[in-house]
Design a protein around this motif. Structure first.
Motif, PDB file in Angstrom:
ATOM      1  N   VAL A   1      41.537  40.918  40.695  1.00 41.82           N
ATOM      2  CA  VAL A   1      40.930  40.918  41.663  1.00 41.82           C
ATOM      3  C   VAL A   1      41.492  42.035  42.628  1.00 41.82           C
ATOM      4  CG1 VAL A   1      40.011  39.878  44.042  1.00 41.82           C
ATOM      5  CG2 VAL A   1      39.799  38.681  41.633  1.00 41.82           C
ATOM      6  N   ASP A   2      40.987  43.056  43.224  1.00 44.98           N
ATOM      7  CA  ASP A   2      41.643  44.018  44.256  1.00 44.98           C
ATOM      8  C   ASP A   2      41.917  43.223  45.438  1.00 44.98           C
ATOM      9  OD1 ASP A   2      42.273  46.096  46.081  1.00 44.98           O
ATOM     10  OD2 ASP A   2      40.472  47.357  45.326  1.00 44.98           O
ATOM     11  N   PRO A   3      43.105  43.300  45.948  1.00 39.87           N
ATOM     12  CA  PRO A   3      43.794  42.637  47.091  1.00 39.87           C
ATOM     13  C   PRO A   3      43.120  43.099  48.324  1.00 39.87           C
ATOM     14  CG  PRO A   3      45.522  44.139  46.043  1.00 39.87           C
ATOM     15  CD  PRO A   3      44.298  44.027  45.128  1.00 39.87           C
ATOM     16  N   ASP A   4      42.587  44.217  48.319  1.00 41.78           N
ATOM     17  CA  ASP A   4      42.038  44.797  49.451  1.00 41.78           C
ATOM     18  C   ASP A   4      40.701  44.498  49.729  1.00 41.78           C
ATOM     19  OD1 ASP A   4      44.469  46.051  50.437  1.00 41.78           O
ATOM     20  OD2 ASP A   4      44.170  47.640  48.840  1.00 41.78           O
ATOM     21  N   VAL A   5      39.970  43.791  48.741  1.00 43.46           N
ATOM     22  CA  VAL A   5      38.575  43.407  49.013  1.00 43.46           C
ATOM     23  C   VAL A   5      38.654  41.951  49.197  1.00 43.46           C
ATOM     24  CG1 VAL A   5      36.571  42.781  47.570  1.00 43.46           C
ATOM     25  CG2 VAL A   5      37.775  44.895  47.221  1.00 43.46           C
ATOM     26  N   ASP A   6      38.013  41.553  50.374  1.00 40.15           N
ATOM     27  CA  ASP A   6      38.025  40.147  50.969  1.00 40.15           C
ATOM     28  C   ASP A   6      37.035  39.471  50.342  1.00 40.15           C
ATOM     29  OD1 ASP A   6      38.268  37.814  52.379  1.00 40.15           O
ATOM     30  OD2 ASP A   6      37.947  38.854  54.424  1.00 40.15           O
ATOM     31  N   LEU A   7      37.134  38.585  49.548  1.00 44.17           N
ATOM     32  CA  LEU A   7      36.215  37.943  48.587  1.00 44.17           C
ATOM     33  C   LEU A   7      35.633  36.777  49.569  1.00 44.17           C
ATOM     34  CD1 LEU A   7      38.128  37.363  45.184  1.00 44.17           C
ATOM     35  CD2 LEU A   7      36.479  39.065  45.873  1.00 44.17           C
ATOM     36  N   HIS A   8      36.194  36.703  50.582  1.00 43.02           N
ATOM     37  CA  HIS A   8      35.128  35.546  51.429  1.00 43.02           C
ATOM     38  C   HIS A   8      34.172  36.504  52.079  1.00 43.02           C
ATOM     39  CE1 HIS A   8      38.505  32.791  51.440  1.00 43.02           C
ATOM     40  NE2 HIS A   8      39.427  33.716  51.682  1.00 43.02           N
ATOM     41  N   VAL A   9      34.165  37.518  52.136  1.00 38.65           N
ATOM     42  CA  VAL A   9      32.869  38.473  52.394  1.00 38.65           C
ATOM     43  C   VAL A   9      31.986  38.803  51.179  1.00 38.65           C
ATOM     44  CG1 VAL A   9      32.032  40.529  53.670  1.00 38.65           C
ATOM     45  CG2 VAL A   9      34.073  39.680  54.329  1.00 38.65           C
ATOM     46  N   PRO A  10      30.773  37.941  51.278  1.00 40.79           N
ATOM     47  CA  PRO A  10      30.039  37.963  49.982  1.00 40.79           C
ATOM     48  C   PRO A  10      29.701  39.410  49.365  1.00 40.79           C
ATOM     49  CG  PRO A  10      29.111  36.463  51.360  1.00 40.79           C
ATOM     50  CD  PRO A  10      30.051  37.056  52.233  1.00 40.79           C
ATOM     51  N   ALA A  11      29.521  40.405  50.435  1.00 39.87           N
ATOM     52  CA  ALA A  11      29.000  41.748  49.929  1.00 39.87           C
ATOM     53  C   ALA A  11      30.253  42.551  49.261  1.00 39.87           C
ATOM     54  CB  ALA A  11      28.697  42.473  51.133  1.00 39.87           C
ATOM     55  N   GLN A  12      31.524  41.940  49.700  1.00 36.05           N
ATOM     56  CA  GLN A  12      32.651  42.773  49.023  1.00 36.05           C
ATOM     57  C   GLN A  12      32.939  42.136  47.558  1.00 36.05           C
ATOM     58  OE1 GLN A  12      36.136  43.042  51.387  1.00 36.05           O
ATOM     59  NE2 GLN A  12      35.098  44.045  52.945  1.00 36.05           N
ATOM     60  N   ARG A  13      32.193  41.093  47.277  1.00 35.55           N
ATOM     61  CA  ARG A  13      32.429  40.560  45.851  1.00 35.55           C
ATOM     62  C   ARG A  13      32.062  41.215  44.723  1.00 35.55           C
ATOM     63  NH1 ARG A  13      30.649  34.761  47.588  1.00 35.55           N
ATOM     64  NH2 ARG A  13      32.178  34.455  49.014  1.00 35.55           N
ATOM     65  N   THR A  14      31.255  42.118  44.826  1.00 30.63           N
ATOM     66  CA  THR A  14      30.546  42.963  43.882  1.00 30.63           C
ATOM     67  C   THR A  14      30.624  44.497  43.970  1.00 30.63           C
ATOM     68  OG1 THR A  14      28.365  43.135  45.163  1.00 30.63           O
ATOM     69  CG2 THR A  14      28.644  41.293  43.423  1.00 30.63           C
ATOM     70  N   GLU A  15      31.554  45.011  45.079  1.00 32.64           N
ATOM     71  CA  GLU A  15      31.627  46.551  45.300  1.00 32.64           C
ATOM     72  C   GLU A  15      32.342  46.981  44.176  1.00 32.64           C
ATOM     73  OE1 GLU A  15      31.203  49.886  46.998  1.00 32.64           O
ATOM     74  OE2 GLU A  15      30.746  47.798  48.162  1.00 32.64           O
ATOM     75  N   PRO A  16      31.896  47.989  43.582  1.00 32.03           N
ATOM     76  CA  PRO A  16      32.531  48.709  42.288  1.00 32.03           C
ATOM     77  C   PRO A  16      33.820  49.419  42.499  1.00 32.03           C
ATOM     78  CG  PRO A  16      30.174  49.477  42.727  1.00 32.03           C
ATOM     79  CD  PRO A  16      30.591  48.660  43.905  1.00 32.03           C
ATOM     80  N   ARG A  17      34.739  49.083  41.693  1.00 26.24           N
ATOM     81  CA  ARG A  17      36.113  49.318  41.744  1.00 26.24           C
ATOM     82  C   ARG A  17      36.413  50.809  41.905  1.00 26.24           C
ATOM     83  NH1 ARG A  17      38.469  45.077  37.608  1.00 26.24           N
ATOM     84  NH2 ARG A  17      38.499  43.613  38.790  1.00 26.24           N
ATOM     85  N   GLY A  18      35.416  51.586  41.449  1.00 29.22           N
ATOM     86  CA  GLY A  18      35.692  53.043  41.469  1.00 29.22           C
ATOM     87  C   GLY A  18      35.298  53.585  42.981  1.00 29.22           C
ATOM     88  N   ARG A  19      34.598  52.965  43.629  1.00 28.01           N
ATOM     89  CA  ARG A  19      34.023  52.983  44.990  1.00 28.01           C
ATOM     90  C   ARG A  19      35.244  52.631  45.926  1.00 28.01           C
ATOM     91  NH1 ARG A  19      27.967  51.957  46.793  1.00 28.01           N
ATOM     92  NH2 ARG A  19      29.227  52.067  48.690  1.00 28.01           N
ATOM     93  N   VAL A  20      35.761  51.447  45.675  1.00 29.30           N
ATOM     94  CA  VAL A  20      36.800  50.979  46.406  1.00 29.30           C
ATOM     95  C   VAL A  20      38.174  51.994  46.203  1.00 29.30           C
ATOM     96  CG1 VAL A  20      38.651  49.264  46.701  1.00 29.30           C
ATOM     97  CG2 VAL A  20      36.252  48.616  46.455  1.00 29.30           C
ATOM     98  N   LEU A  21      38.392  52.317  45.155  1.00 28.20           N
ATOM     99  CA  LEU A  21      39.448  53.165  44.680  1.00 28.20           C
ATOM    100  C   LEU A  21      39.355  54.653  45.469  1.00 28.20           C
ATOM    101  CD1 LEU A  21      42.304  53.927  43.245  1.00 28.20           C
ATOM    102  CD2 LEU A  21      41.034  54.561  41.309  1.00 28.20           C
TER     103      LEU A  21
END
Length: 158
Positions: free
Chosen positions: A7-27
């Motif tokens: 799991v990407d440590p910069d994505v807050d899994l407590h926020v439902p919308a961030q659970r499915t954010e594509p890793r390429g977009r986060v990077l």
């Protein structure tokens, strides 16, 4: 058999919308923000360079101000009342503010001061930076939480 994906440590899994954010977009968000923050830090260092043996005020204030802004950002995301876009934290927090604040320049400044036989300045800088950064993130987060809670309770000015 493979285990779960890391799991990407910069994505807050407590926020439902961030659970499915594509890793390429986060990077991409972290990288773009990091470029902006690092360029701002580098520019400040060019504008206000530290003299040999002198306290590196520019890096000190960059780290303190950046930590205060991290406190503000995290409090706004956590208590702002509206769900932030899933890329706000990776872009602004990890990217911009992570690139702006810098442990590497801090460590290099301490090492440079020691090489210049300015051990007392190096020690003062090392301690004051840590204390200032921790105090700044706490103050930024605390002030923002009070402001957000006050506005939400109808006590804020409008």
């Amino acid at each position: 058999m493979t285990g779960p994906e890391p799991v990407d440590p910069d994505v807050d899994l407590h926020v439902p919308a961030q659970r499915t954010e594509p890793r390429g977009r986060v990077l991409a968000a972290v990288a773009a923000g990091g470029v902006a923050g690092a360029c701002a830090r580098y520019g400040a260092g060019l504008l206000w360079p530290a003299r040999p043996g002198a306290f590196p005020w520019t890096t000190f204030w960059i780290n303190v101000v950046g930590c205060a802004l991290i406190g503000v950002l995290m409090a706004l995301i956590a208590e702002g009342g509206r769900t932030a876009h899933p890329l706000v934290r990776p872009f602004a927090g990890t990217g911009v503010l992570g690139g702006f604040t810098t442990f590497s320049a801090y460590a290099l400044d301490v090492s440079r001061l020691l090489d210049e036989d300015a051990a007392a300045v190096a020690l003062a800088y090392a301690g004051l930076t840590v204390a200032g950064a921790l105090a700044a993130v706490w103050a930024g987060a605390s002030a923002t939480r009070r402001a957000v809670r006050g506005r939400g309770a109808g006590r804020g000015r409008g």
